[in-house]
Scaffold this motif. Sequence first.
Motif, mmCIF file in Angstrom:
data_model
loop_
_atom_site.group_PDB
_atom_site.id
_atom_site.type_symbol
_atom_site.label_atom_id
_atom_site.label_comp_id
_atom_site.label_asym_id
_atom_site.label_seq_id
_atom_site.Cartn_x
_atom_site.Cartn_y
_atom_site.Cartn_z
ATOM 1 N N ALA A 94 0.831 -1.211 0.000
ATOM 2 C CA ALA A 94 0.000 0.000 0.000
ATOM 3 C C ALA A 94 0.866 1.262 0.000
ATOM 4 O O ALA A 94 0.560 2.233 -0.692
ATOM 5 N N VAL A 95 1.959 1.244 0.764
ATOM 6 C CA VAL A 95 2.861 2.398 0.802
ATOM 7 C C VAL A 95 3.511 2.601 -0.568
ATOM 8 O O VAL A 95 3.605 3.726 -1.065
ATOM 9 N N GLU A 96 3.942 1.512 -1.198
ATOM 10 C CA GLU A 96 4.532 1.613 -2.536
ATOM 11 C C GLU A 96 3.521 2.175 -3.534
ATOM 12 O O GLU A 96 3.859 3.029 -4.364
ATOM 13 N N SER A 97 2.286 1.708 -3.443
ATOM 14 C CA SER A 97 1.230 2.194 -4.327
ATOM 15 C C SER A 97 0.966 3.681 -4.095
ATOM 16 O O SER A 97 0.770 4.449 -5.047
ATOM 17 N N MET A 98 0.993 4.088 -2.834
ATOM 18 C CA MET A 98 0.782 5.493 -2.500
ATOM 19 C C MET A 98 1.887 6.351 -3.119
ATOM 20 O O MET A 98 1.614 7.395 -3.719
ATOM 21 N N HIS A 99 3.132 5.900 -3.002
ATOM 22 C CA HIS A 99 4.253 6.668 -3.559
ATOM 23 C C HIS A 99 4.167 6.752 -5.088
ATOM 24 O O HIS A 99 4.433 7.813 -5.671
ATOM 25 N N ARG A 100 3.794 5.659 -5.738
ATOM 26 C CA ARG A 100 3.643 5.684 -7.200
ATOM 27 C C ARG A 100 2.557 6.681 -7.610
ATOM 28 O O ARG A 100 2.745 7.468 -8.537
ATOM 29 N N ALA A 101 1.437 6.651 -6.918
ATOM 30 C CA ALA A 101 0.332 7.558 -7.254
ATOM 31 C C ALA A 101 0.724 9.011 -6.999
ATOM 32 O O ALA A 101 0.428 9.892 -7.816
ATOM 33 N N GLU A 102 1.395 9.264 -5.868
ATOM 34 C CA GLU A 102 1.850 10.633 -5.582
ATOM 35 C C GLU A 102 2.798 11.127 -6.665
ATOM 36 O O GLU A 102 2.718 12.275 -7.107
ATOM 37 N N ASN A 103 3.685 10.247 -7.104
ATOM 38 C CA ASN A 103 4.641 10.614 -8.152
ATOM 39 C C ASN A 103 3.918 10.951 -9.452
ATOM 40 O O ASN A 103 4.245 11.937 -10.112
ATOM 41 N N ARG A 104 2.921 10.155 -9.802
ATOM 42 C CA ARG A 104 2.146 10.439 -11.020
ATOM 43 C C ARG A 104 1.449 11.793 -10.926
ATOM 44 O O ARG A 104 1.429 12.559 -11.878
ATOM 45 N N ILE A 105 0.877 12.066 -9.777
ATOM 46 C CA ILE A 105 0.144 13.321 -9.595
ATOM 47 C C ILE A 105 1.104 14.511 -9.599
ATOM 48 O O ILE A 105 0.838 15.534 -10.230
ATOM 49 N N GLU A 106 2.237 14.378 -8.900
ATOM 50 C CA GLU A 106 3.206 15.480 -8.808
ATOM 51 C C GLU A 106 3.813 15.817 -10.160
ATOM 52 O O GLU A 106 4.080 16.976 -10.452
ATOM 53 N N THR A 107 4.050 14.820 -10.988
ATOM 54 C CA THR A 107 4.664 15.087 -12.293
ATOM 55 C C THR A 107 3.610 15.405 -13.348
ATOM 56 O O THR A 107 3.960 15.694 -14.489
ATOM 57 N N HIS A 108 2.331 15.356 -12.948
ATOM 58 C CA HIS A 108 1.218 15.658 -13.856
ATOM 59 C C HIS A 108 1.314 14.862 -15.153
ATOM 60 O O HIS A 108 0.999 15.362 -16.228
ATOM 61 N N GLY A 109 1.794 13.671 -15.026
ATOM 62 C CA GLY A 109 1.813 12.802 -16.185
ATOM 63 C C GLY A 109 2.997 12.998 -17.107
ATOM 64 O O GLY A 109 3.073 12.374 -18.150
ATOM 65 N N LYS A 110 3.937 13.868 -16.762
ATOM 66 C CA LYS A 110 5.100 14.071 -17.618
ATOM 67 C C LYS A 110 5.863 12.760 -17.744
ATOM 68 O O LYS A 110 6.129 12.080 -16.764
ATOM 69 N N ASN A 111 6.185 12.427 -18.936
ATOM 70 C CA ASN A 111 6.941 11.203 -19.239
ATOM 71 C C ASN A 111 6.201 9.935 -18.825
ATOM 72 O O ASN A 111 6.809 8.884 -18.682
ATOM 73 N N ILE A 112 4.916 10.019 -18.603
ATOM 74 C CA ILE A 112 4.128 8.830 -18.280
ATOM 75 C C ILE A 112 3.091 8.654 -19.381
ATOM 76 O O ILE A 112 2.221 9.500 -19.568
ATOM 77 N N ALA A 113 3.215 7.572 -20.113
ATOM 78 C CA ALA A 113 2.282 7.319 -21.202
ATOM 79 C C ALA A 113 0.879 7.091 -20.655
ATOM 80 O O ALA A 113 0.699 6.433 -19.634
ATOM 81 N N HIS A 114 -0.082 7.667 -21.311
ATOM 82 C CA HIS A 114 -1.492 7.469 -20.970
ATOM 83 C C HIS A 114 -1.810 7.851 -19.531
ATOM 84 O O HIS A 114 -2.512 7.143 -18.828
ATOM 85 N N TYR A 115 -1.285 8.964 -19.090
ATOM 86 C CA TYR A 115 -1.555 9.441 -17.728
ATOM 87 C C TYR A 115 -3.026 9.734 -17.568
ATOM 88 O O TYR A 115 -3.655 10.375 -18.404
ATOM 89 N N ASP A 116 -3.600 9.284 -16.483
ATOM 90 C CA ASP A 116 -5.001 9.526 -16.166
ATOM 91 C C ASP A 116 -5.050 10.049 -14.735
ATOM 92 O O ASP A 116 -4.873 9.289 -13.777
ATOM 93 N N GLU A 117 -5.301 11.350 -14.594
ATOM 94 C CA GLU A 117 -5.276 11.988 -13.281
ATOM 95 C C GLU A 117 -6.304 11.382 -12.324
ATOM 96 O O GLU A 117 -6.014 11.147 -11.156
ATOM 97 N N GLU A 118 -7.503 11.105 -12.811
ATOM 98 C CA GLU A 118 -8.530 10.524 -11.942
ATOM 99 C C GLU A 118 -8.113 9.160 -11.420
ATOM 100 O O GLU A 118 -8.330 8.845 -10.247
ATOM 101 N N ARG A 119 -7.518 8.343 -12.268
ATOM 102 C CA ARG A 119 -7.058 7.025 -11.832
ATOM 103 C C ARG A 119 -5.940 7.147 -10.813
ATOM 104 O O ARG A 119 -5.889 6.401 -9.829
ATOM 105 N N ALA A 120 -5.035 8.086 -11.031
ATOM 106 C CA ALA A 120 -3.936 8.280 -10.079
ATOM 107 C C ALA A 120 -4.462 8.748 -8.731
ATOM 108 O O ALA A 120 -4.016 8.261 -7.684
ATOM 109 N N GLU A 121 -5.406 9.664 -8.733
ATOM 110 C CA GLU A 121 -5.976 10.144 -7.474
ATOM 111 C C GLU A 121 -6.766 9.045 -6.769
ATOM 112 O O GLU A 121 -6.719 8.928 -5.544
ATOM 113 N N ALA A 122 -7.482 8.219 -7.528
ATOM 114 C CA ALA A 122 -8.221 7.104 -6.926
ATOM 115 C C ALA A 122 -7.248 6.090 -6.319
ATOM 116 O O ALA A 122 -7.483 5.576 -5.220
ATOM 117 N N ALA A 123 -6.151 5.816 -7.013
ATOM 118 C CA ALA A 123 -5.139 4.883 -6.487
ATOM 119 C C ALA A 123 -4.529 5.435 -5.207
ATOM 120 O O ALA A 123 -4.308 4.690 -4.239
#
Length: 141
Positions: A94-123
């Motif tokens: 769960a902690v690893e998942s939290m860190h991955r989601a925070e990273n996705r949100i903080e980078t606003h999807g930069k360099n992440i293919a198919h970034y989905d903000e809603e999915r990242a926030e839900a995760a």
Amino acid sequence: MANKLHLKVVTPSHVFFDGDCDMVIMKTIDGDTGVLYGHQPLTTVLDLGYLRIINDGDETMPTLLGGFAKVNEQGLTIISDAAEWADEIDVERAVESMHRAENRIETHGKNIAHYDEERAEAALHRAMLRIDLSKIKKKNK
């Protein structure tokens, strides 16, 4: 002896809970809703949160990852994508998942293919919910 409310919680993989209790408090999209025996008929959409099951003075709190709830004369039936008891939670995962989601949100999807903000926030919300429940469980031991 007071009448008991019959609660059934079903996920895609199994019947998570099937038994009687005094009261259930569930997090709906409109806020917390408490259900006792004899509650008026109700159908509602659930939010991510804890399901508080109160019986004979004891309270258990599994996580409930959204879903639907229906109250009728037979009791309360909840259909959810997932439900977990505190002792089933892999806190490290769960902690690893939290860190991955925070990273996705903080980078606003930069360099992440198919970034989905809603999915990242839900995760992120799911991970934080699991971590919080594991802390509550440890505190109450």
